[in-house]
Scaffold this motif. Sequence first.
Motif, PDB file in Angstrom:
ATOM      1  N   ASP A 169       0.834  -1.204   0.000  1.00  0.00           N
ATOM      2  CA  ASP A 169       0.000   0.000   0.000  1.00  0.00           C
ATOM      3  C   ASP A 169       0.869   1.254   0.000  1.00  0.00           C
ATOM      4  O   ASP A 169       1.822   1.376   0.785  1.00  0.00           O
ATOM      5  CB  ASP A 169      -0.914   0.001   1.231  1.00  0.00           C
ATOM      6  CG  ASP A 169      -1.890   1.155   1.209  1.00  0.00           C
ATOM      7  OD1 ASP A 169      -2.411   1.486   0.125  1.00  0.00           O
ATOM      8  OD2 ASP A 169      -2.128   1.756   2.277  1.00  0.00           O
ATOM      9  N   ARG A 220      -0.209   0.624  -7.137  1.00  0.00           N
ATOM     10  CA  ARG A 220      -1.656   0.777  -7.210  1.00  0.00           C
ATOM     11  C   ARG A 220      -2.324  -0.591  -7.296  1.00  0.00           C
ATOM     12  O   ARG A 220      -1.770  -1.513  -7.924  1.00  0.00           O
ATOM     13  CB  ARG A 220      -2.030   1.606  -8.433  1.00  0.00           C
ATOM     14  CG  ARG A 220      -1.377   2.979  -8.489  1.00  0.00           C
ATOM     15  CD  ARG A 220      -1.826   3.725  -9.743  1.00  0.00           C
ATOM     16  NE  ARG A 220      -1.612   2.938 -10.950  1.00  0.00           N
ATOM     17  CZ  ARG A 220      -2.154   3.229 -12.137  1.00  0.00           C
ATOM     18  NH1 ARG A 220      -2.953   4.283 -12.261  1.00  0.00           N
ATOM     19  NH2 ARG A 220      -1.913   2.470 -13.192  1.00  0.00           N
ATOM     20  N   GLU A 271      -4.753  -1.436  -9.040  1.00  0.00           N
ATOM     21  CA  GLU A 271      -5.046  -1.785 -10.433  1.00  0.00           C
ATOM     22  C   GLU A 271      -3.825  -2.350 -11.163  1.00  0.00           C
ATOM     23  O   GLU A 271      -3.960  -2.903 -12.265  1.00  0.00           O
ATOM     24  CB  GLU A 271      -5.618  -0.584 -11.199  1.00  0.00           C
ATOM     25  CG  GLU A 271      -4.787   0.664 -11.105  1.00  0.00           C
ATOM     26  CD  GLU A 271      -5.295   1.619 -10.031  1.00  0.00           C
ATOM     27  OE1 GLU A 271      -5.374   2.833 -10.338  1.00  0.00           O
ATOM     28  OE2 GLU A 271      -5.606   1.163  -8.910  1.00  0.00           O
ATOM     29  N   ASP A 272      -2.655  -2.226 -10.568  1.00  0.00           N
ATOM     30  CA  ASP A 272      -1.437  -2.790 -11.154  1.00  0.00           C
ATOM     31  C   ASP A 272      -1.067  -4.139 -10.538  1.00  0.00           C
ATOM     32  O   ASP A 272       0.031  -4.656 -10.770  1.00  0.00           O
ATOM     33  CB  ASP A 272      -0.264  -1.812 -10.980  1.00  0.00           C
ATOM     34  CG  ASP A 272      -0.418  -0.570 -11.840  1.00  0.00           C
ATOM     35  OD1 ASP A 272      -1.030  -0.681 -12.919  1.00  0.00           O
ATOM     36  OD2 ASP A 272       0.061   0.502 -11.425  1.00  0.00           O
TER      37      ASP A 272
END
Length: 423
Positions: A87, A91, A93-94
């Motif tokens: 974190d 990201r 989404e990656d």
Amino acid sequence: MQQVTLAYGRGGLPVELPDDAAVITPVQHPAAPDVAAELRRALREPVSGLPLRDRVRPGQTVAISACDGTRAQPRHLMIPAVLEELDGVVRLEDVVVLVATGTHRANTEAELRAMFGDEVVDTVRIVNHDSRASDTHRWMGTFGDGVPVWLNEQWVDADVRITTGFVEPHFFAGFSGGPKMVAPGLAALDTVLVLHDAKRIGDPRATWGVTQGNPVHDDVRAITAGTDVTYSFDVVLNTRQEVIAAFGGDTLEMHAVAIERAREVAMAPVDAPFDVVVTTGSGFPLDQNLYQSVKGMSAAAQVTRPDGLIVCAAACEDGFPDHGSYREVLTSAASPEALLELISAREQTVPDQWQVQIQARIQSAHRVVMHTDHLTDAQLAEAHLGQTTDIAATVAEAVAAAGPGARVCALPEGPQTIPYVKG
């Protein structure tokens, strides 16, 4: 008589066995006092190398390998722990989580939610590896003893590659976890077939608890060492599938340390072989099919005398299963001995023949009887197996036939504890 509860399906199966039957279970270890803290520690204080967070840079893509639904890995704890460490660096989404199915079937969305939890499924892309989709793999080269290696393209193309798994004895690879989460977990079918060919599987060193000199595990290590894993994260579990300890770091160094902990937990010496051994497929999710239940037979065979009886209790709610080639190979010859001859004569490995090879070897040396609610007597007969609805009566008959001094053993957790005869 003593009552022993066998790990069976989603509940348990109580059976009565002779008072003098040896009951072998894993050494009881409590869960880590704070499992979340133990998982964080493994990611921040690795066995070797840098902590996970120090190996990742902003903007990188991440692939995480995780066990499929036939394995008891606590994915719902381990994957969030990894994501928490990442974190602020990468990201969501990656990130892609790859279910390391090997040659097993894909897990359904309902299964994925049970495995990972709704939050992970709803926020991170999860992809079932498909070993048979040849256009989804990258050629990596030849490793180990001539193994041609193709790996999942999403794994290879990621900047950061993280394996997650759990370590327990494995019936031909020595121990699970670690490098197995790359190959066979994320490998193409052609790679898996070579790793599981008749020569490797037939080697006496390809067995429980042996890694060094085991031709299967030697090649698995070689593949992982040659294909750049960023970080590996494994746990050791107790019989309640709770985390005892977690380990992280460079794959092979981490795995070697985790193995020693798993050996303490899940291997047990005995003085001499037994006439009758009652075993299990370890209960749900491990005993979902007959294919996986071969591991329970194999654990029992380690301490069953020649021509002795193995009784294996496994729910097999998923049948043989019907997907894959296991059933076709298993039923392709008239006897276990004929199966071994057929497999040994093959020039090219057939999917799932390794499981059949191990099963046929066990059945050639011992009488094997199943107790299952989801396979009929006729279906089991196709697999050269008997069926019993009353384990206690079957054991009593075998004891009477063996005569005075007959020795009985029970492995209530099946391959969660691997017995061996002290040399």
